[in-house]
Write a protein that holds these residues in place. Structure first.
Motif, PDB file in Angstrom:
ATOM      1  N   GLN A  56       0.838  -1.202   0.000  1.00 47.27           N
ATOM      2  CA  GLN A  56       0.000   0.000   0.000  1.00 47.27           C
ATOM      3  C   GLN A  56       0.873   1.252   0.000  1.00 47.27           C
ATOM      4  N   ALA A  57       1.911   1.223   0.831  1.00 48.09           N
ATOM      5  CA  ALA A  57       2.808   2.374   0.898  1.00 48.09           C
ATOM      6  C   ALA A  57       3.439   2.623  -0.467  1.00 48.09           C
ATOM      7  N   TYR A  58       3.818   1.519  -1.147  1.00 45.21           N
ATOM      8  CA  TYR A  58       4.442   1.667  -2.457  1.00 45.21           C
ATOM      9  C   TYR A  58       3.465   2.260  -3.461  1.00 45.21           C
ATOM     10  N   ARG A  59       2.220   1.797  -3.427  1.00 48.48           N
ATOM     11  CA  ARG A  59       1.209   2.340  -4.347  1.00 48.48           C
ATOM     12  C   ARG A  59       0.991   3.819  -4.099  1.00 48.48           C
ATOM     13  N   ARG A  60       0.972   4.195  -2.822  1.00 55.42           N
ATOM     14  CA  ARG A  60       0.801   5.621  -2.499  1.00 55.42           C
ATOM     15  C   ARG A  60       1.982   6.428  -3.012  1.00 55.42           C
ATOM     16  N   TRP A  61       3.166   5.871  -2.857  1.00 57.92           N
ATOM     17  CA  TRP A  61       4.352   6.564  -3.344  1.00 57.92           C
ATOM     18  C   TRP A  61       4.267   6.740  -4.850  1.00 57.92           C
ATOM     19  N   LEU A  62       3.789   5.689  -5.552  1.00 63.80           N
ATOM     20  CA  LEU A  62       3.648   5.798  -7.015  1.00 63.80           C
ATOM     21  C   LEU A  62       2.662   6.905  -7.360  1.00 63.80           C
ATOM     22  N   ALA A  63       1.556   6.980  -6.585  1.00 65.83           N
ATOM     23  CA  ALA A  63       0.553   8.010  -6.853  1.00 65.83           C
ATOM     24  C   ALA A  63       1.139   9.392  -6.605  1.00 65.83           C
ATOM     25  N   LEU A  64       1.935   9.487  -5.516  1.00 65.83           N
ATOM     26  CA  LEU A  64       2.534  10.780  -5.187  1.00 65.83           C
ATOM     27  C   LEU A  64       3.538  11.181  -6.261  1.00 65.83           C
ATOM     28  N   ARG A  65       4.235  10.182  -6.812  1.00 61.51           N
ATOM     29  CA  ARG A  65       5.281  10.453  -7.790  1.00 61.51           C
ATOM     30  C   ARG A  65       4.704  11.000  -9.092  1.00 61.51           C
ATOM     31  N   ARG A  66       3.465  10.621  -9.360  1.00 62.68           N
ATOM     32  CA  ARG A  66       2.828  11.134 -10.578  1.00 62.68           C
ATOM     33  C   ARG A  66       2.551  12.624 -10.480  1.00 62.68           C
ATOM     34  N   ASN A  67       2.445  13.143  -9.237  1.00 60.67           N
ATOM     35  CA  ASN A  67       2.126  14.538  -9.015  1.00 60.67           C
ATOM     36  C   ASN A  67       3.415  15.348  -8.928  1.00 60.67           C
ATOM     37  N   GLY A  68       3.750  16.029 -10.035  1.00 60.51           N
ATOM     38  CA  GLY A  68       5.019  16.755 -10.097  1.00 60.51           C
ATOM     39  C   GLY A  68       5.171  17.789  -9.009  1.00 60.51           C
ATOM     40  N   LEU A  69       4.087  18.548  -8.764  1.00 63.67           N
ATOM     41  CA  LEU A  69       4.170  19.617  -7.776  1.00 63.67           C
ATOM     42  C   LEU A  69       4.449  19.058  -6.384  1.00 63.67           C
ATOM     43  N   ALA A  70       3.824  17.907  -6.075  1.00 63.81           N
ATOM     44  CA  ALA A  70       4.032  17.318  -4.760  1.00 63.81           C
ATOM     45  C   ALA A  70       5.485  16.902  -4.589  1.00 63.81           C
ATOM     46  N   LEU A  71       6.089  16.410  -5.654  1.00 59.17           N
ATOM     47  CA  LEU A  71       7.496  16.019  -5.582  1.00 59.17           C
ATOM     48  C   LEU A  71       8.382  17.221  -5.330  1.00 59.17           C
ATOM     49  N   VAL A  72       8.035  18.350  -5.984  1.00 57.99           N
ATOM     50  CA  VAL A  72       8.788  19.579  -5.722  1.00 57.99           C
ATOM     51  C   VAL A  72       8.688  19.911  -4.231  1.00 57.99           C
ATOM     52  N   GLY A  73       7.477  19.799  -3.692  1.00 58.91           N
ATOM     53  CA  GLY A  73       7.277  20.077  -2.272  1.00 58.91           C
ATOM     54  C   GLY A  73       8.115  19.159  -1.405  1.00 58.91           C
ATOM     55  N   LEU A  74       8.094  17.868  -1.744  1.00 51.90           N
ATOM     56  CA  LEU A  74       8.872  16.895  -0.980  1.00 51.90           C
ATOM     57  C   LEU A  74      10.350  17.255  -1.024  1.00 51.90           C
ATOM     58  N   GLY A  75      10.811  17.639  -2.218  1.00 53.09           N
ATOM     59  CA  GLY A  75      12.210  18.032  -2.372  1.00 53.09           C
ATOM     60  C   GLY A  75      12.560  19.202  -1.469  1.00 53.09           C
ATOM     61  N   ILE A  76      11.660  20.204  -1.412  1.00 56.00           N
ATOM     62  CA  ILE A  76      11.931  21.384  -0.586  1.00 56.00           C
ATOM     63  C   ILE A  76      12.010  20.994   0.888  1.00 56.00           C
ATOM     64  N   VAL A  77      11.077  20.138   1.330  1.00 51.95           N
ATOM     65  CA  VAL A  77      11.054  19.756   2.743  1.00 51.95           C
ATOM     66  C   VAL A  77      12.307  18.958   3.102  1.00 51.95           C
TER      67      VAL A  77
END
Lengths: 300, 357
Positions: free
Chosen positions: A22-43
């Motif tokens: 489940q965690a992996y699937r969520r990560w895949l979903a999050l990875r599709r969202n470019g803006l969220a990845l930018v946010g993750l990178g900043i944090v």
């Protein structure tokens, strides 16, 4: 079978496999969202900068340079963000300031989350007049504008970063309590809770051992979403001179310090402001992405 | 079950449910106000300042001190002190300000119009721009426009407003000279407008002082735009989500099948239904502007509630701080109540129930 197939299998063989899947699937979903990845990178960058601040900062954040030569220098190679009126390198101060920001966010989360969980789960599980009283108190805190209430608290406790953290925590728990209560209501009458109760577990044990863990994940997402707001409130308190006191390199206080020079030496106030903006944007982008992943209702 | 005809029994229950709703609403508001008072009371007890010493000054004799101590009711138990506090606040006494030497109530009355004017212009800007932007991004959901609006909104959520104010002053006042600087009005116009409502835009327009009006407008436009941007972020986001919900409903498909033009579907059919929750959103963001105004007013030297609060904070003028906090809290509660009532009034499903009475 590759790792990926093992993670994405339709028939997980163990609890651990299901959870990781489940965690992996969520990560895949999050990875599709470019803006969220930018946010993750900043944090992540914020955390790394805070940890390695002494290695990254070229100068000392508190002790300044030569007051005759190094005051209010514009940005240059030697001082990427310029220097302030006490000849301190603003770049180094912004880097060290990340530690204060991170500390505020973490401490507020550590204080406010347990209060919210305790109030919310107790109200939801016990119901009746306990519920009415606790939720009324929560509503009263919600009825106050947060910054103004925090201001009044800091005014009473005295300025300083510890008091600012306390004041922000005192004003941030009510939404978590509401959320925890709502979650508790959905599990309160389920069979497994009845089973535990029939085994003779006390209310306190059921609350902490069985109800709270179930509320935890949604409350944590909510706290992540609130972090940008916490950072902005802390910076606002710092700006008003009620948060971190000089010479601590707190970003809001740095903006206030450069206010007098805003027309001619714009960099003194502008640089820490950019830092606040980037970090809270990061938390906002990440929180937005996390909500999309964890809350399928909001995605539609 | 009883001999009553079905209809009248139903009507009775409808009436009782509505009056029950009003009663519970009023009780909620009363309890919330009491809670606000309790919080400010506790804060005033928390401070390490001796309230008697603050009132009589440190050169007062022991007997004056003791007299004041009894007069302020400090010998009584805490709950009686709280009752005394509530009593004095309800009679409109918030104490005297240590800084201005005037009653806090009078100070607040002076500062309030400035904040009201700023917040009102801001909410107009935020609503007029925020709703169309939200509609646009709902209609073009997932397209580039939607992404741009979303990012513009997120920036609004993330930027510290006091910093934006400083940068705004630097760019638009100091460098470009497009707007006037801090303050509400230039000193040369200050006495040409006689205060009647305290809202300078309104006052100067009513008195036909168009030069002064232009000056006031030029002062207010920058802080109001910044605060407006703040509420725009929230309003456009909520508009988008309400419109997306409405546009997915079946009545929209029906209208499309019937050949209703797309602009009419969006602006008339969907928006009318989305408007009901939007009223709540606008009322709530009007309330949160009060919060934003605390920091914005400090940056722009705007003589409103926010600046009054922060100035009093600097010198630990607790009567003024708590008075201001209480007023802002009370306005917040009232706006929340108002949005609740408006929601009930505007929603046809609720309205019909009232009309059937």
């Amino acid at each position: 079978m590759s790792d990926r197939e093992w993670l994405l299998t339709e028939q997980p063989a163990s609890r651990r496999q299901a959870r990781l899947g489940q965690a992996y699937r969520r990560w895949l979903a999050l990875r599709r969202n470019g803006l969220a990845l930018v946010g993750l990178g900043i944090v992540v960058a914020l955390i790394l900068v805070a940890i390695f601040a002494p290695l990254l900062a070229p100068y000392d954040p508190i002790a300044g340079g030569d007051l005759r030569l190094d005051r209010l220098l514009p940005p240059s190679w030697a001082h990427p963000f310029g220097t302030d009126d006490l000849a301190r390198d603003i770049f180094s101060r912004v880097i060290y300031g990340s530690r204060l920001t991170l500390m505020v966010v973490i401490l507020v989360a550590l204080i406010a989350t347990p209060i919210g969980l305790l109030v919310g789960t107790t109200a939801g599980y016990l119901g009746g007049w306990v519920d009415v009283v606790l939720m009324r108190i929560t509503d009263i805190f919600l009825a106050f504008p947060r910054l103004v209430l925090a201001l009044a608290f800091v005014a009473a406790l005295g300025p300083g970063i510890e008091n600012a953290i306390l004041a922000i925590a005192v004003t941030s728990w009510p939404p978590y309590a509401r959320l925890a209560r709502a979650e508790t209501l959905t599990v309160r009458d389920s069979d497994f809770i009845s089973a535990i109760r029939l085994q003779g577990a006390s209310s306190a044990r059921i609350l902490w051992g069985h109800v709270t863990p179930l509320c935890l994940s949604s409350v944590i997402v909510r706290v992540t979403l609130d972090m940008a707001g916490i950072i902005l409130t802390a910076a606002g308190l710092g700006f008003l001179g009620l948060g971190a006191q000089p010479p601590l390199p707190e970003w809001g206080a740095m903006i206030a310090g450069g206010r007098r020079f805003i027309i001619d030496q714009w960099w003194v106030s502008t640089m820490p402001g950019v830092a606040i903006f980037v970090v809270s944007l990061g938390f906002n982008l990440l929180g937005d992405g996390l909500r999309d992943v964890l809350d399928p209702k909001a995605r539609k | 079950m009883t001999g009553l005809p079905l209809r009248s029994r139903w009507r009775d229950s409808a009436i009782s449910s509505i009056s029950w709703k009003i009663i519970s609403l009023l009780v909620t508001v009363a309890v919330t106000f009491l809670g606000l008072l309790f919080i400010t009371f506790m804060i005033s007890r928390l401070i390490p300042v001796d309230p008697v010493l603050a009132a009589v000054g440190d050169r007062a004799s022991k007997s004056t001190y003791d007299k004041m101590y009894l007069e302020m009711g400090l010998d009584k138990p805490l709950w009686q002190q709280f009752l005394l506090y509530v009593q004095s606040i309800l009679s409109g006494n918030l104490g005297n300000s240590f800084l201005s030497k005037r009653p806090v109530v009078e100070d607040l009355r002076r500062a309030f119009p400035a904040t009201l004017e700023l917040a009102t212009v801001s909410i107009i800007i935020g609503t007029v721009l925020g709703i169309p932007l939200g509609i646009l991004s709902a209609v073009k959901s997932g397209k580039l426009v939607d992404q741009v609006v979303r990012v513009v909104g997120l920036i609004g959520y993330s930027v510290p407003i006091f910093w934006l104010g400083l940068v705004g002053l630097l760019v638009f006042y100091a460098r470009l000279g497009w707007v006037e600087g801090p303050g509400r009005i230039d000193i040369s116009y200050e006495y040409s407008v006689s205060p009647s409502t305290g809202l300078l835009l309104l006052d100067s327009a009513m008195q036909g002082q168009w030069d002064a009006f232009r000056n006031v407008f030029s002062h207010i436009i920058l802080p109001a735009s910044l605060l407006g941007y703040y509420s725009l972020a929230y309003i456009s986001r909520m508009t988008r989500s309400f419109m997306l919900t409405e546009l997915g409903q079946e009545y929209i498909t029906t209208a499309r099948v019937k050949g209703v033009p797309e602009w009419r579907i969006i602006w008339v059919h969907a928006l009318r239904n989305a408007a009901v929750p939007l009223v709540t959103v606008v009322a709530l963001s009007y309330a949160s502007l009060l919060e934003g105004s605390v920091l914005t007013e400090t940056v722009f030297s705007w003589p409103g509630l926010g600046q009054y609060l922060t100035n009093s904070l600097q010198v630990a003028d607790m009567n003024a701080v708590l008075g201001g906090t209480l007023l802002i809290g009370a306005i917040f509660v009232c706006l929340n109540l108002l949005s609740d009532l408006l929601y009930n009034l505007l929603d046809p499903r609720v309205r019909r129930r009232v009309a059937l009475r």
